[in-house]
Design a protein around this motif. Structure first.
Motif, PDB file in Angstrom:
ATOM      1  N   HIS A 116      26.996  41.384  30.659  1.00 49.11           N
ATOM      2  CA  HIS A 116      27.576  42.728  30.564  1.00 49.11           C
ATOM      3  C   HIS A 116      29.096  42.602  30.482  1.00 49.11           C
ATOM      4  CE1 HIS A 116      27.363  41.697  34.882  1.00 49.11           C
ATOM      5  NE2 HIS A 116      28.529  42.300  34.945  1.00 49.11           N
ATOM      6  N   LYS A 117      29.739  43.686  30.146  1.00 43.95           N
ATOM      7  CA  LYS A 117      31.201  43.715  30.100  1.00 43.95           C
ATOM      8  C   LYS A 117      31.728  43.462  31.520  1.00 43.95           C
ATOM      9  CE  LYS A 117      35.000  46.707  28.759  1.00 43.95           C
ATOM     10  NZ  LYS A 117      35.385  48.025  28.258  1.00 43.95           N
ATOM     11  N   PRO A 118      32.729  42.573  31.668  1.00 46.79           N
ATOM     12  CA  PRO A 118      33.216  42.260  33.018  1.00 46.79           C
ATOM     13  C   PRO A 118      33.715  43.511  33.757  1.00 46.79           C
ATOM     14  CG  PRO A 118      34.189  40.773  31.407  1.00 46.79           C
ATOM     15  CD  PRO A 118      33.455  41.828  30.644  1.00 46.79           C
ATOM     16  N   ARG A 119      33.279  43.604  34.997  1.00 52.45           N
ATOM     17  CA  ARG A 119      33.743  44.669  35.892  1.00 52.45           C
ATOM     18  C   ARG A 119      34.756  44.058  36.856  1.00 52.45           C
ATOM     19  NH1 ARG A 119      28.030  45.878  35.331  1.00 52.45           N
ATOM     20  NH2 ARG A 119      27.522  44.506  37.059  1.00 52.45           N
ATOM     21  N   VAL A 120      35.483  44.907  37.554  1.00 53.08           N
ATOM     22  CA  VAL A 120      36.501  44.423  38.489  1.00 53.08           C
ATOM     23  C   VAL A 120      35.899  43.425  39.473  1.00 53.08           C
ATOM     24  CG1 VAL A 120      38.090  45.087  40.340  1.00 53.08           C
ATOM     25  CG2 VAL A 120      37.989  46.447  38.250  1.00 53.08           C
ATOM     26  N   GLN A 121      34.735  43.733  40.032  1.00 53.10           N
ATOM     27  CA  GLN A 121      34.124  42.822  41.011  1.00 53.10           C
ATOM     28  C   GLN A 121      33.770  41.479  40.385  1.00 53.10           C
ATOM     29  OE1 GLN A 121      34.031  43.496  44.385  1.00 53.10           O
ATOM     30  NE2 GLN A 121      33.671  41.281  44.398  1.00 53.10           N
ATOM     31  N   ASP A 122      33.359  41.478  39.126  1.00 55.58           N
ATOM     32  CA  ASP A 122      33.077  40.208  38.433  1.00 55.58           C
ATOM     33  C   ASP A 122      34.337  39.348  38.360  1.00 55.58           C
ATOM     34  OD1 ASP A 122      30.386  40.950  37.836  1.00 55.58           O
ATOM     35  OD2 ASP A 122      31.086  42.047  36.060  1.00 55.58           O
ATOM     36  N   VAL A 123      35.462  39.976  38.042  1.00 62.21           N
ATOM     37  CA  VAL A 123      36.737  39.254  37.948  1.00 62.21           C
ATOM     38  C   VAL A 123      37.164  38.761  39.327  1.00 62.21           C
ATOM     39  CG1 VAL A 123      39.163  39.397  37.271  1.00 62.21           C
ATOM     40  CG2 VAL A 123      37.420  40.553  35.902  1.00 62.21           C
ATOM     41  N   LEU A 124      37.018  39.601  40.346  1.00 61.37           N
ATOM     42  CA  LEU A 124      37.372  39.189  41.708  1.00 61.37           C
ATOM     43  C   LEU A 124      36.521  37.999  42.153  1.00 61.37           C
ATOM     44  CD1 LEU A 124      37.801  42.672  43.417  1.00 61.37           C
ATOM     45  CD2 LEU A 124      39.598  41.134  42.608  1.00 61.37           C
ATOM     46  N   ASP A 125      35.218  38.040  41.856  1.00 55.03           N
ATOM     47  CA  ASP A 125      34.338  36.922  42.205  1.00 55.03           C
ATOM     48  C   ASP A 125      34.749  35.653  41.456  1.00 55.03           C
ATOM     49  OD1 ASP A 125      32.928  38.669  43.841  1.00 55.03           O
ATOM     50  OD2 ASP A 125      31.263  38.929  42.420  1.00 55.03           O
ATOM     51  N   ALA A 126      35.098  35.798  40.178  1.00 57.90           N
ATOM     52  CA  ALA A 126      35.524  34.649  39.375  1.00 57.90           C
ATOM     53  C   ALA A 126      36.815  34.053  39.946  1.00 57.90           C
ATOM     54  CB  ALA A 126      35.723  35.060  37.919  1.00 57.90           C
ATOM     55  N   ILE A 127      37.746  34.912  40.325  1.00 54.14           N
ATOM     56  CA  ILE A 127      39.016  34.459  40.904  1.00 54.14           C
ATOM     57  C   ILE A 127      38.760  33.704  42.200  1.00 54.14           C
ATOM     58  CG2 ILE A 127      41.084  35.321  42.094  1.00 54.14           C
ATOM     59  CD1 ILE A 127      41.209  37.454  39.824  1.00 54.14           C
ATOM     60  N   ASP A 128      37.890  34.254  43.044  1.00 52.54           N
ATOM     61  CA  ASP A 128      37.566  33.579  44.305  1.00 52.54           C
ATOM     62  C   ASP A 128      36.958  32.200  44.048  1.00 52.54           C
ATOM     63  OD1 ASP A 128      38.520  35.748  45.721  1.00 52.54           O
ATOM     64  OD2 ASP A 128      36.534  36.585  46.140  1.00 52.54           O
ATOM     65  N   LEU A 129      36.091  32.106  43.048  1.00 52.02           N
ATOM     66  CA  LEU A 129      35.455  30.830  42.699  1.00 52.02           C
ATOM     67  C   LEU A 129      36.485  29.827  42.175  1.00 52.02           C
ATOM     68  CD1 LEU A 129      32.774  29.297  42.409  1.00 52.02           C
ATOM     69  CD2 LEU A 129      32.594  30.245  40.116  1.00 52.02           C
ATOM     70  N   ILE A 130      37.380  30.285  41.308  1.00 53.64           N
ATOM     71  CA  ILE A 130      38.416  29.405  40.745  1.00 53.64           C
ATOM     72  C   ILE A 130      39.298  28.847  41.852  1.00 53.64           C
ATOM     73  CG2 ILE A 130      40.518  29.372  39.326  1.00 53.64           C
ATOM     74  CD1 ILE A 130      39.049  31.434  37.480  1.00 53.64           C
ATOM     75  N   VAL A 131      39.747  29.703  42.759  1.00 56.77           N
ATOM     76  CA  VAL A 131      40.637  29.254  43.834  1.00 56.77           C
ATOM     77  C   VAL A 131      39.892  28.351  44.820  1.00 56.77           C
ATOM     78  CG1 VAL A 131      42.063  30.024  45.781  1.00 56.77           C
ATOM     79  CG2 VAL A 131      42.198  31.204  43.609  1.00 56.77           C
ATOM     80  N   ALA A 132      38.656  28.697  45.152  1.00 57.18           N
ATOM     81  CA  ALA A 132      37.890  27.876  46.090  1.00 57.18           C
ATOM     82  C   ALA A 132      37.661  26.469  45.537  1.00 57.18           C
ATOM     83  CB  ALA A 132      36.553  28.550  46.400  1.00 57.18           C
ATOM     84  N   SER A 133      37.475  26.360  44.236  1.00 56.34           N
ATOM     85  CA  SER A 133      37.221  25.046  43.634  1.00 56.34           C
ATOM     86  C   SER A 133      38.510  24.262  43.393  1.00 56.34           C
ATOM     87  CB  SER A 133      36.453  25.202  42.324  1.00 56.34           C
ATOM     88  OG  SER A 133      37.260  25.838  41.356  1.00 56.34           O
ATOM     89  N   ALA A 134      39.663  24.910  43.556  1.00 53.87           N
ATOM     90  CA  ALA A 134      40.947  24.281  43.240  1.00 53.87           C
ATOM     91  C   ALA A 134      41.492  23.409  44.354  1.00 53.87           C
ATOM     92  CB  ALA A 134      41.977  25.348  42.884  1.00 53.87           C
ATOM     93  N   GLY A 135      40.961  23.537  45.541  1.00 49.43           N
ATOM     94  CA  GLY A 135      41.485  22.753  46.653  1.00 49.43           C
ATOM     95  C   GLY A 135      42.585  23.494  47.385  1.00 49.43           C
ATOM     96  N   PRO A 136      43.233  22.811  48.337  1.00 48.66           N
ATOM     97  CA  PRO A 136      44.169  23.493  49.233  1.00 48.66           C
ATOM     98  C   PRO A 136      45.516  23.874  48.631  1.00 48.66           C
ATOM     99  CG  PRO A 136      44.067  21.172  49.770  1.00 48.66           C
ATOM    100  CD  PRO A 136      43.029  21.422  48.701  1.00 48.66           C
ATOM    101  N   ASN A 137      45.931  23.270  47.527  1.00 43.24           N
ATOM    102  CA  ASN A 137      47.250  23.545  46.958  1.00 43.24           C
ATOM    103  C   ASN A 137      47.152  23.799  45.458  1.00 43.24           C
ATOM    104  OD1 ASN A 137      48.950  22.989  49.386  1.00 43.24           O
ATOM    105  ND2 ASN A 137      47.970  21.012  49.184  1.00 43.24           N
ATOM    106  N   PRO A 138      46.542  24.901  45.058  1.00 46.41           N
ATOM    107  CA  PRO A 138      46.349  25.110  43.617  1.00 46.41           C
ATOM    108  C   PRO A 138      47.650  25.370  42.868  1.00 46.41           C
ATOM    109  CG  PRO A 138      45.432  26.946  44.882  1.00 46.41           C
ATOM    110  CD  PRO A 138      45.956  25.950  45.861  1.00 46.41           C
ATOM    111  N   VAL A 139      47.779  24.680  41.739  1.00 49.48           N
ATOM    112  CA  VAL A 139      48.874  24.906  40.802  1.00 49.48           C
ATOM    113  C   VAL A 139      48.216  25.439  39.535  1.00 49.48           C
ATOM    114  CG1 VAL A 139      50.779  23.893  39.505  1.00 49.48           C
ATOM    115  CG2 VAL A 139      50.258  23.060  41.819  1.00 49.48           C
ATOM    116  N   LEU A 140      48.456  26.708  39.257  1.00 50.02           N
ATOM    117  CA  LEU A 140      47.765  27.401  38.168  1.00 50.02           C
ATOM    118  C   LEU A 140      48.597  27.369  36.894  1.00 50.02           C
ATOM    119  CD1 LEU A 140      46.677  30.565  40.195  1.00 50.02           C
ATOM    120  CD2 LEU A 140      45.544  28.343  40.062  1.00 50.02           C
ATOM    121  N   THR A 141      47.952  26.989  35.798  1.00 41.12           N
ATOM    122  CA  THR A 141      48.606  26.984  34.499  1.00 41.12           C
ATOM    123  C   THR A 141      47.764  27.803  33.530  1.00 41.12           C
ATOM    124  OG1 THR A 141      47.474  24.968  33.771  1.00 41.12           O
ATOM    125  CG2 THR A 141      49.585  24.687  34.907  1.00 41.12           C
TER     126      THR A 141
END
Length: 166
Positions: A70-95
């Motif tokens: 389905h078209k991404p909803r706000v909660q889908d994006v929030l869940d994706a963000i949480d997953l990205i940060v959780a998998s990044a480790g303790p000091n994420p450097v985002l590019t």
């Protein structure tokens, strides 16, 4: 730019600043100004200090949201963000955070970065600029335009001496 940037010294100061942010209100640290290669050089130097790899946000976000039926909803994006940060480790450097600016993402990019910084202090390469204490990306009227209060983040501005750090 009149002065040459000492990337390793600035990386050390940024590293210390990120450690201090662990005890402060959650705000992302954004690398702005200078050329894309200078911003990425600082991000890479931070990754060396942290013993990590840069997190390519746009690619990861696209992969996660692309699996939705389905078209991404706000909660889908929030869940994706949480997953990205959780998998990044303790000091994420985002590019490559440009995916956060897409009109298909129903969430303000700065809100997303602030949310990410609630779990861990984060550092991100801001692809736009800072003008008059405003974070800017794209031109006014463009679907990806961002024009937000820069006080919502800690700014490292590579056009200023010492990245604007005191």
């Amino acid at each position: 730019m009149d002065t040459e940037i000492n990337i390793s010294a600035l990386a050390e100061r940024t590293h210390d600043l990120l450690a201090d942010l662990r005890h402060a209100a959650p705000r992302p640290l954004l690398i702005t100004g200078g050329s894309a290669s200078e911003r990425n050089a600082l991000a890479n130097a931070l990754c060396v200090l942290f013993g990590s790899q840069p997190v390519i946000v746009g690619m990861q976000l696209a992969m996660i949201l692309g699996e939705l039926d389905h078209k991404p909803r706000v909660q889908d994006v929030l869940d994706a963000i949480d997953l990205i940060v959780a998998s990044a480790g303790p000091n994420p450097v985002l590019t490559r955070i440009e995916g956060l600016f897409s009109p298909a993402v129903p969430l303000n990019a700065v809100d997303a970065l602030v949310r990410m910084s609630r779990q861990n202090p984060i550092c991100a390469v801001w692809p736009g600029r800072v003008d008059y204490n405003r974070l800017r990306y794209a031109q006014l009227g463009h679907p990806e335009c961002v024009n937000e209060d820069a006080s919502r983040a800690v700014i490292i501005d590579l056009t200023k001496e010492n990245g604007g750090l005191k």
